[in-house]
Scaffold this motif. Structure first.
Motif, PDB file in Angstrom:
ATOM      1  N   PRO A 112       1.527   1.305 -10.513  1.00 10.61           N
ATOM      2  CA  PRO A 112       1.297   1.832  -8.799  1.00 10.61           C
ATOM      3  C   PRO A 112      -0.140   1.646  -8.390  1.00 10.61           C
ATOM      4  O   PRO A 112      -0.243   1.296  -7.199  1.00 10.61           O
ATOM      5  CB  PRO A 112       1.731   3.538  -8.788  1.00 10.61           C
ATOM      6  CG  PRO A 112       2.460   3.510 -10.323  1.00 10.61           C
ATOM      7  CD  PRO A 112       2.028   2.387 -11.256  1.00 10.61           C
ATOM      8  N   VAL A 113      -1.051   1.797  -9.164  1.00 11.59           N
ATOM      9  CA  VAL A 113      -2.577   1.562  -8.940  1.00 11.59           C
ATOM     10  C   VAL A 113      -2.760   0.007  -8.686  1.00 11.59           C
ATOM     11  O   VAL A 113      -3.257  -0.323  -7.407  1.00 11.59           O
ATOM     12  CB  VAL A 113      -3.553   2.027  -9.887  1.00 11.59           C
ATOM     13  CG1 VAL A 113      -4.978   1.523  -9.478  1.00 11.59           C
ATOM     14  CG2 VAL A 113      -3.434   3.415  -9.942  1.00 11.59           C
ATOM     15  N   LEU A 114      -2.110  -0.760  -9.300  1.00  6.72           N
ATOM     16  CA  LEU A 114      -2.097  -2.481  -9.310  1.00  6.72           C
ATOM     17  C   LEU A 114      -1.466  -2.683  -7.904  1.00  6.72           C
ATOM     18  O   LEU A 114      -2.006  -3.466  -7.194  1.00  6.72           O
ATOM     19  CB  LEU A 114      -1.788  -3.019 -10.445  1.00  6.72           C
ATOM     20  CG  LEU A 114      -2.413  -3.030 -11.735  1.00  6.72           C
ATOM     21  CD1 LEU A 114      -1.754  -3.781 -12.927  1.00  6.72           C
ATOM     22  CD2 LEU A 114      -3.910  -3.538 -11.492  1.00  6.72           C
ATOM     23  N   VAL A 115      -0.263  -1.986  -7.639  1.00  6.11           N
ATOM     24  CA  VAL A 115       0.574  -2.273  -6.509  1.00  6.11           C
ATOM     25  C   VAL A 115      -0.292  -1.928  -5.259  1.00  6.11           C
ATOM     26  O   VAL A 115      -0.395  -2.563  -4.109  1.00  6.11           O
ATOM     27  CB  VAL A 115       1.571  -1.753  -6.536  1.00  6.11           C
ATOM     28  CG1 VAL A 115       2.614  -1.853  -5.071  1.00  6.11           C
ATOM     29  CG2 VAL A 115       2.601  -2.388  -7.630  1.00  6.11           C
ATOM     30  N   LEU A 116      -0.972  -0.816  -5.266  1.00  2.00           N
ATOM     31  CA  LEU A 116      -1.856  -0.280  -4.270  1.00  2.00           C
ATOM     32  C   LEU A 116      -3.027  -1.357  -4.246  1.00  2.00           C
ATOM     33  O   LEU A 116      -3.250  -1.781  -2.868  1.00  2.00           O
ATOM     34  CB  LEU A 116      -2.493   1.040  -4.513  1.00  2.00           C
ATOM     35  CG  LEU A 116      -3.366   1.808  -3.633  1.00  2.00           C
ATOM     36  CD1 LEU A 116      -2.483   1.985  -2.330  1.00  2.00           C
ATOM     37  CD2 LEU A 116      -4.030   2.853  -3.908  1.00  2.00           C
ATOM     38  N   ILE A 117      -3.634  -1.871  -5.185  1.00  2.00           N
ATOM     39  CA  ILE A 117      -4.947  -2.745  -5.055  1.00  2.00           C
ATOM     40  C   ILE A 117      -4.288  -3.953  -4.327  1.00  2.00           C
ATOM     41  O   ILE A 117      -4.907  -4.602  -3.693  1.00  2.00           O
ATOM     42  CB  ILE A 117      -5.584  -2.962  -6.315  1.00  2.00           C
ATOM     43  CG1 ILE A 117      -6.120  -1.581  -6.812  1.00  2.00           C
ATOM     44  CG2 ILE A 117      -6.557  -3.916  -6.271  1.00  2.00           C
ATOM     45  CD1 ILE A 117      -6.721  -1.793  -8.417  1.00  2.00           C
ATOM     46  N   ALA A 118      -3.145  -4.386  -4.713  1.00  2.00           N
ATOM     47  CA  ALA A 118      -2.639  -5.822  -4.309  1.00  2.00           C
ATOM     48  C   ALA A 118      -2.303  -5.523  -2.784  1.00  2.00           C
ATOM     49  O   ALA A 118      -2.738  -6.227  -1.928  1.00  2.00           O
ATOM     50  CB  ALA A 118      -1.333  -6.172  -5.230  1.00  2.00           C
ATOM     51  N   GLY A 119      -1.988  -4.453  -2.286  1.00  2.00           N
ATOM     52  CA  GLY A 119      -1.724  -4.147  -0.887  1.00  2.00           C
ATOM     53  C   GLY A 119      -2.817  -4.242  -0.166  1.00  2.00           C
ATOM     54  O   GLY A 119      -2.969  -4.795   0.803  1.00  2.00           O
ATOM     55  N   ILE A 120      -4.030  -3.547  -0.705  1.00  2.00           N
ATOM     56  CA  ILE A 120      -5.313  -3.590  -0.178  1.00  2.00           C
ATOM     57  C   ILE A 120      -5.865  -4.953   0.083  1.00  2.00           C
ATOM     58  O   ILE A 120      -6.563  -5.586   1.109  1.00  2.00           O
ATOM     59  CB  ILE A 120      -6.406  -2.586  -0.645  1.00  2.00           C
ATOM     60  CG1 ILE A 120      -6.060  -1.041  -0.545  1.00  2.00           C
ATOM     61  CG2 ILE A 120      -7.696  -2.724  -0.107  1.00  2.00           C
ATOM     62  CD1 ILE A 120      -6.588   0.035  -1.423  1.00  2.00           C
ATOM     63  N   VAL A 121      -5.865  -5.679  -1.139  1.00  2.00           N
ATOM     64  CA  VAL A 121      -6.282  -7.155  -1.008  1.00  2.00           C
ATOM     65  C   VAL A 121      -5.450  -7.825   0.269  1.00  2.00           C
ATOM     66  O   VAL A 121      -6.213  -8.654   0.767  1.00  2.00           O
ATOM     67  CB  VAL A 121      -6.228  -7.799  -2.427  1.00  2.00           C
ATOM     68  CG1 VAL A 121      -6.584  -9.145  -2.373  1.00  2.00           C
ATOM     69  CG2 VAL A 121      -7.143  -6.976  -3.400  1.00  2.00           C
ATOM     70  N   VAL A 122      -4.337  -7.928   0.163  1.00  2.00           N
ATOM     71  CA  VAL A 122      -3.664  -8.557   1.047  1.00  2.00           C
ATOM     72  C   VAL A 122      -3.717  -7.969   2.361  1.00  2.00           C
ATOM     73  O   VAL A 122      -4.030  -9.182   3.397  1.00  2.00           O
ATOM     74  CB  VAL A 122      -1.925  -8.335   0.888  1.00  2.00           C
ATOM     75  CG1 VAL A 122      -1.158  -8.909   2.006  1.00  2.00           C
ATOM     76  CG2 VAL A 122      -1.573  -9.070  -0.398  1.00  2.00           C
ATOM     77  N   VAL A 173       0.746  -1.205  -0.112  1.00  2.00           N
ATOM     78  CA  VAL A 173       0.129   0.040   0.034  1.00  2.00           C
ATOM     79  C   VAL A 173       0.841   1.120  -0.003  1.00  2.00           C
ATOM     80  O   VAL A 173       0.639   2.018  -0.806  1.00  2.00           O
ATOM     81  CB  VAL A 173      -1.058  -0.147   1.071  1.00  2.00           C
ATOM     82  CG1 VAL A 173      -1.601   1.285   1.436  1.00  2.00           C
ATOM     83  CG2 VAL A 173      -2.079  -0.935   0.972  1.00  2.00           C
ATOM     84  N   LEU A 174       1.861   1.273   0.949  1.00  2.00           N
ATOM     85  CA  LEU A 174       2.825   2.500   0.776  1.00  2.00           C
ATOM     86  C   LEU A 174       3.632   2.675  -0.428  1.00  2.00           C
ATOM     87  O   LEU A 174       3.782   3.631  -0.748  1.00  2.00           O
ATOM     88  CB  LEU A 174       3.665   2.207   2.056  1.00  2.00           C
ATOM     89  CG  LEU A 174       3.193   2.349   3.656  1.00  2.00           C
ATOM     90  CD1 LEU A 174       4.108   2.026   4.528  1.00  2.00           C
ATOM     91  CD2 LEU A 174       2.358   3.822   3.578  1.00  2.00           C
ATOM     92  N   ALA A 175       4.098   1.525  -0.815  1.00  2.00           N
ATOM     93  CA  ALA A 175       4.665   1.392  -2.091  1.00  2.00           C
ATOM     94  C   ALA A 175       3.786   2.136  -3.304  1.00  2.00           C
ATOM     95  O   ALA A 175       4.242   2.963  -4.213  1.00  2.00           O
ATOM     96  CB  ALA A 175       5.245   0.242  -2.405  1.00  2.00           C
ATOM     97  N   GLY A 176       2.770   1.609  -3.422  1.00  2.00           N
ATOM     98  CA  GLY A 176       1.633   2.239  -4.329  1.00  2.00           C
ATOM     99  C   GLY A 176       1.380   3.417  -4.238  1.00  2.00           C
ATOM    100  O   GLY A 176       1.485   4.233  -5.344  1.00  2.00           O
ATOM    101  N   ILE A 177       1.137   3.858  -3.032  1.00  2.00           N
ATOM    102  CA  ILE A 177       0.999   5.376  -2.706  1.00  2.00           C
ATOM    103  C   ILE A 177       2.190   6.431  -2.905  1.00  2.00           C
ATOM    104  O   ILE A 177       2.119   7.492  -3.691  1.00  2.00           O
ATOM    105  CB  ILE A 177       0.291   5.789  -1.211  1.00  2.00           C
ATOM    106  CG1 ILE A 177      -1.022   4.952  -1.022  1.00  2.00           C
ATOM    107  CG2 ILE A 177       0.340   6.937  -0.905  1.00  2.00           C
ATOM    108  CD1 ILE A 177      -1.347   4.927   0.233  1.00  2.00           C
ATOM    109  N   SER A 178       3.178   5.838  -2.749  1.00  2.00           N
ATOM    110  CA  SER A 178       4.512   6.474  -2.931  1.00  2.00           C
ATOM    111  C   SER A 178       4.779   6.696  -4.569  1.00  2.00           C
ATOM    112  O   SER A 178       5.145   7.825  -4.996  1.00  2.00           O
ATOM    113  CB  SER A 178       5.690   5.932  -2.458  1.00  2.00           C
ATOM    114  OG  SER A 178       6.862   6.559  -2.782  1.00  2.00           O
ATOM    115  N   GLN A 179       4.567   5.708  -5.330  1.00  2.00           N
ATOM    116  CA  GLN A 179       4.813   5.808  -6.691  1.00  2.00           C
ATOM    117  C   GLN A 179       3.673   6.770  -7.361  1.00  2.00           C
ATOM    118  O   GLN A 179       4.131   7.549  -8.304  1.00  2.00           O
ATOM    119  CB  GLN A 179       4.581   4.437  -7.178  1.00  2.00           C
ATOM    120  CG  GLN A 179       5.691   3.689  -7.287  1.00  2.00           C
ATOM    121  CD  GLN A 179       5.564   2.164  -7.839  1.00  2.00           C
ATOM    122  OE1 GLN A 179       4.565   1.937  -8.108  1.00  2.00           O
ATOM    123  NE2 GLN A 179       6.692   1.668  -8.018  1.00  2.00           N
TER     124      GLN A 179
END
Length: 188
Positions: free
Chosen positions: A123-133, A96-102
């Motif tokens: 970055p949006v996909l990374v953010l979504i993956a973090g939220i799912v996890v 989540v932090l990595a997606g927001i940072s990007q």
């Protein structure tokens, strides 16, 4: 012939492991954490028992790192689900932090250059993956084991098909060896 038997056994083992990983990935995660616990426990046991057996006569100090390794290994073995949950929450938070940072960095870059919209997809996909996890950590932890299981099944099946196919072709193409009679040596 023995080589063929070992190859078939290897294929069957790969298939069995693959099916087990796909059918019970949660158990695979727990057993992996337990195995890591054993890897911490054993050296800790050796160092603590070694110290106790030698006693104070050798002049060494008590192995605090060995005791810590032993206790951490026991903790991993007794509570593996706890560690899987913690690890997945940490991973989710990092994603989540990595997606927001990007996203923030790309938005800031728009002030001095043109940033196409396609750059925001990852970055949006990374953010979504973090939220799912974060919302489903245990299921997210099973995905790599399912992928490993499917890969193992595909490997086992493809290797088994290759072995069967090439054995049949080899049996057809190998000519029969006939008895031969030695030729006498010609002396000059």
């Amino acid at each position: 012939m023995k080589t063929m038997n070992y190859s078939i056994i290897r294929c069957i083992c790969a298939l069995v492991i693959g099916v087990l990983l796909v059918a019970w990935p949660e158990a695979a995660i727990l057993y992996l954490v337990i195995t890591i616990g054993v890897l911490f426990l054993v050296p800790g046991l050796f160092s603590v028992f070694g110290y106790l057996m030698r006693g104070k006569q050798s002049g060494t100090s008590f192995p605090i790192a060995g005791l810590g390794s032993l206790l951490f290994g026991l903790w991993l073995m007794v509570m593996p689900a706890f560690f899987v949950g913690i690890l997945m929450y940490v991973l989710g938070a990092i994603l989540v932090l990595a997606g927001i940072s990007q996203i923030v960095n790309l938005s800031a870059a728009r002030s001095w250059t043109i940033v196409p919209g396609g750059f925001f997809v990852i970055p949006v996909l990374v953010l979504i993956a973090g939220i799912v996890v974060l919302f489903n950590p245990f299921t997210a932890a099973t995905v790599p084991f399912i992928i490993l299981g499917v890969s193992s099944i595909v490997y086992g099946l493809s290797d088994l098909v290759s072995i069967i196919r090439f054995r049949q072709k080899k049996d057809k193409d190998v000519p029969e060896i006939e008895d031969i009679t030695p030729i006498e040596e010609i002396k000059d």
